[in-house]
Design a protein around this motif. Structure first.
Motif, PDB file in Angstrom:
ATOM      1  N   GLU A  82       0.875  -1.182  -0.056  1.00  0.00           N
ATOM      2  CA  GLU A  82       0.062  -0.049  -0.048  1.00  0.00           C
ATOM      3  C   GLU A  82       0.848   1.378   0.000  1.00  0.00           C
ATOM      4  N   ILE A  83       1.882   1.189   0.809  1.00  0.00           N
ATOM      5  CA  ILE A  83       2.848   2.375   0.948  1.00  0.00           C
ATOM      6  C   ILE A  83       3.492   2.561  -0.435  1.00  0.00           C
ATOM      7  N   GLU A  84       3.755   1.483  -1.145  1.00  0.00           N
ATOM      8  CA  GLU A  84       4.602   1.547  -2.446  1.00  0.00           C
ATOM      9  C   GLU A  84       3.559   1.787  -3.575  1.00  0.00           C
ATOM     10  N   GLY A  85       2.471   1.757  -3.257  1.00  0.00           N
ATOM     11  CA  GLY A  85       1.347   2.008  -4.474  1.00  0.00           C
ATOM     12  C   GLY A  85       1.027   0.933  -5.144  1.00  0.00           C
ATOM     13  N   LYS A  86       1.231  -0.175  -4.778  1.00  0.00           N
ATOM     14  CA  LYS A  86       0.893  -1.635  -5.499  1.00  0.00           C
ATOM     15  C   LYS A  86      -0.362  -2.114  -5.140  1.00  0.00           C
ATOM     16  N   PRO A  87      -0.907  -2.845  -6.056  1.00  0.00           N
ATOM     17  CA  PRO A  87      -2.014  -3.522  -5.736  1.00  0.00           C
ATOM     18  C   PRO A  87      -2.061  -4.459  -4.372  1.00  0.00           C
ATOM     19  N   LEU A  88      -3.114  -4.261  -3.544  1.00  0.00           N
ATOM     20  CA  LEU A  88      -2.986  -5.357  -2.636  1.00  0.00           C
ATOM     21  C   LEU A  88      -3.388  -6.754  -3.086  1.00  0.00           C
ATOM     22  N   MET A  89      -2.707  -7.809  -2.448  1.00  0.00           N
ATOM     23  CA  MET A  89      -3.027  -9.183  -2.456  1.00  0.00           C
ATOM     24  C   MET A  89      -4.219  -9.587  -1.720  1.00  0.00           C
ATOM     25  N   ALA A  90      -5.158 -10.212  -2.481  1.00  0.00           N
ATOM     26  CA  ALA A  90      -6.620 -10.523  -2.010  1.00  0.00           C
ATOM     27  C   ALA A  90      -6.643 -11.131  -0.718  1.00  0.00           C
ATOM     28  N   ASN A  91      -5.999 -12.323  -0.186  1.00  0.00           N
ATOM     29  CA  ASN A  91      -6.073 -12.838   0.760  1.00  0.00           C
ATOM     30  C   ASN A  91      -4.802 -13.645   0.955  1.00  0.00           C
ATOM     31  N   PRO A  92      -4.455 -14.423   2.102  1.00  0.00           N
ATOM     32  CA  PRO A  92      -3.382 -15.298   2.294  1.00  0.00           C
ATOM     33  C   PRO A  92      -3.444 -16.476   1.445  1.00  0.00           C
ATOM     34  N   ARG A  93      -4.576 -17.109   1.060  1.00  0.00           N
ATOM     35  CA  ARG A  93      -4.541 -18.253   0.205  1.00  0.00           C
ATOM     36  C   ARG A  93      -3.975 -18.057  -1.272  1.00  0.00           C
ATOM     37  N   ASN A  94      -4.487 -17.113  -1.733  1.00  0.00           N
ATOM     38  CA  ASN A  94      -4.008 -16.649  -2.953  1.00  0.00           C
ATOM     39  C   ASN A  94      -2.807 -16.173  -3.120  1.00  0.00           C
ATOM     40  N   ALA A  95      -2.208 -15.249  -1.824  1.00  0.00           N
ATOM     41  CA  ALA A  95      -0.911 -15.065  -1.720  1.00  0.00           C
ATOM     42  C   ALA A  95       0.059 -15.916  -1.836  1.00  0.00           C
ATOM     43  N   ALA A  96      -0.135 -16.956  -0.964  1.00  0.00           N
ATOM     44  CA  ALA A  96       0.642 -18.194  -1.011  1.00  0.00           C
ATOM     45  C   ALA A  96       0.845 -18.818  -2.519  1.00  0.00           C
ATOM     46  N   ALA A  97      -0.329 -19.187  -2.818  1.00  0.00           N
ATOM     47  CA  ALA A  97      -0.466 -19.897  -4.184  1.00  0.00           C
ATOM     48  C   ALA A  97       0.365 -19.200  -5.403  1.00  0.00           C
ATOM     49  N   GLY A  98       0.059 -17.793  -5.265  1.00  0.00           N
ATOM     50  CA  GLY A  98       0.869 -16.922  -6.449  1.00  0.00           C
ATOM     51  C   GLY A  98       2.368 -16.883  -6.142  1.00  0.00           C
ATOM     52  N   SER A  99       2.780 -16.792  -4.877  1.00  0.00           N
ATOM     53  CA  SER A  99       4.025 -16.965  -4.548  1.00  0.00           C
ATOM     54  C   SER A  99       4.799 -17.899  -4.728  1.00  0.00           C
ATOM     55  N   LEU A 100       4.229 -19.262  -4.411  1.00  0.00           N
ATOM     56  CA  LEU A 100       4.979 -20.413  -4.702  1.00  0.00           C
ATOM     57  C   LEU A 100       5.329 -20.734  -6.250  1.00  0.00           C
ATOM     58  N   ARG A 101       4.155 -20.123  -7.047  1.00  0.00           N
ATOM     59  CA  ARG A 101       4.352 -20.308  -8.525  1.00  0.00           C
ATOM     60  C   ARG A 101       4.931 -19.012  -9.253  1.00  0.00           C
TER      61      ARG A 101
END
Length: 364
Positions: free
Chosen positions: A184-203
């Motif tokens: 948010e401070i960097e002006g980037k879009p926020l991640m939706a939720n922890p599950r999707n953040a984990a899936a997107g990060s691992l892939r």
């Protein structure tokens, strides 16, 4: 609506959401809505089996491979679980197990982490590879990204010739919130939720990005162990804990009532866990019983996943704004005080149902 039209509509909605959920990591409906629509489609297909088509979401398990990763073939399939939603369905499952096992059933019960399922393989006590679940038989090779998960041991105390375990990769709520604050401070879009953040990060194709996301894991099953034998699932988890794995908390129980009490207790304690969860898993504990019970085409007969109903939390209507749709339709939207709910931060709600608005007296 004609049942054929309803089945077609449900297939389209579920397939579209599955693509956004598993491939793009941008879900368009809640897990609960997806489960209810999927259950309705299953019901219609049972009533009209002649209408089942190959692309129905009920005819496949898992997600598609993402471009950039090599296929990862699971020697021991990573099966999915049958979902249940009521206490009666839990009692029915336990009753079936009691009947099948001559009244001698024992259960292992554990939280169902809302993350991304993976398999990890070790040779002579050394981590050699890992992959996502995919369709249960072929997933994505994410070995290098898994190496960045610090809770995955790279070497084990006991050097078995070959060991394969299954776990759930997740992003802790505290890490998710910290990353979103920074974005948010960097002006980037926020991640939706922890599950999707984990899936997107691992892939991520770049393991450095995965490392920055500080992913975690809980191991919940022993898939294969050359040179070792065990009598119960609980024994396997205790053994894996001794091998420095981060193992899912679990209890051994003997009755349906005890299972229901533990399901309730886990739900009451769910915010005390570092990870989001969407249910509880009940498994037959004795491995010989599992072998005799077997599996269906998609699911083991010896386990179910009880899915918790959607969370409810109070919030405050800060403002009501009117959105103008593409066709000129006006839709009021409530701006809410942010509240963390079902793994995401809710800040608005569409007010499209006038009867509901009047009944609840929704206003600023």
């Amino acid at each position: 609506m004609d049942y054929r039209e309803e089945m077609k509509r449900l297939r389209e909605e579920l397939n579209e959401n599955a693509y956004r959920y598993y491939v793009l990591d941008e879900p368009t409906m809640s897990d609960y809505d997806y489960d209810m629509k999927n259950r309705r489609l299953q019901q219609l297909e049972q009533e009209h089996p002649e209408e089942i088509v190959p692309d129905s979401p009920t005819q496949r398990v898992g997600d598609k491979l993402k471009d950039g990763f090599s296929p990862y073939r699971h020697e021991v399939p990573l099966e999915s679980l049958q979902d249940v939603f009521t206490a009666g369905e839990v009692e029915d499952f336990c009753h079936r197990m009691e009947e099948s096992l001559d009244g001698n059933a024992a259960y292992s019960l554990e939280p169902k982490v809302d993350g991304l399922s993976v398999a990890l393989e070790y040779r002579d006590g050394v981590f050699v590879s890992g992959g996502t679940r995919g369709d249960g038989r072929v997933g994505e090779d994410v070995t290098e990204n898994l190496r960045t998960v610090r809770s995955i041991p790279m070497t084990l105390p006991e050097k078995l010739p070959r060991l394969i375990v299954r776990g759930e990769v997740y992003m802790a709520r505290s890490v998710f919130e910290e990353i979103n604050r920074r974005r948010e401070i960097e002006g980037k879009p926020l991640m939706a939720n922890p599950r999707n953040a984990a899936a997107g990060s691992l892939r991520q194709l770049d393991p450095k990005i995965a490392a920055e996301r500080r992913l975690d894991i809980r191991i919940f099953n022993l898939q294969l162990a050359q040179g070792r034998s065990f009598a119960t699932h609980s024994e396997t988890l205790d053994y894996l804990e001794s091998q420095h794995f981060s193992v899912i908390p679990h209890k051994t129980l003997l009755t349906a009532n005890a299972c229901l009490e533990e399901i309730h207790d886990i739900n009451e304690r769910r915010m005390s866990y570092p990870y989001d969860m969407d249910g509880a898993v009940i498994k037959i504990d004795r491995l010989s019983d599992r072998e005799s019970l077997g599996s269906t085409v998609k699911c083991p007969k010896w386990a179910i996943a009880y899915k918790y109903p959607p969370e409810q939390k109070p919030s405050k209507v800060l403002d009501i704004v009117v959105q103008v749709g593409r066709t000129g339709v006006l839709t009021p939207k409530a701006v809410l005080a942010p509240v963390h709910l079902a793994g995401t931060t809710v800040q608005s709600a569409t007010l499209h149902n006038q009867d509901y608005i009047a009944e609840k007296d929704v206003r600023v």
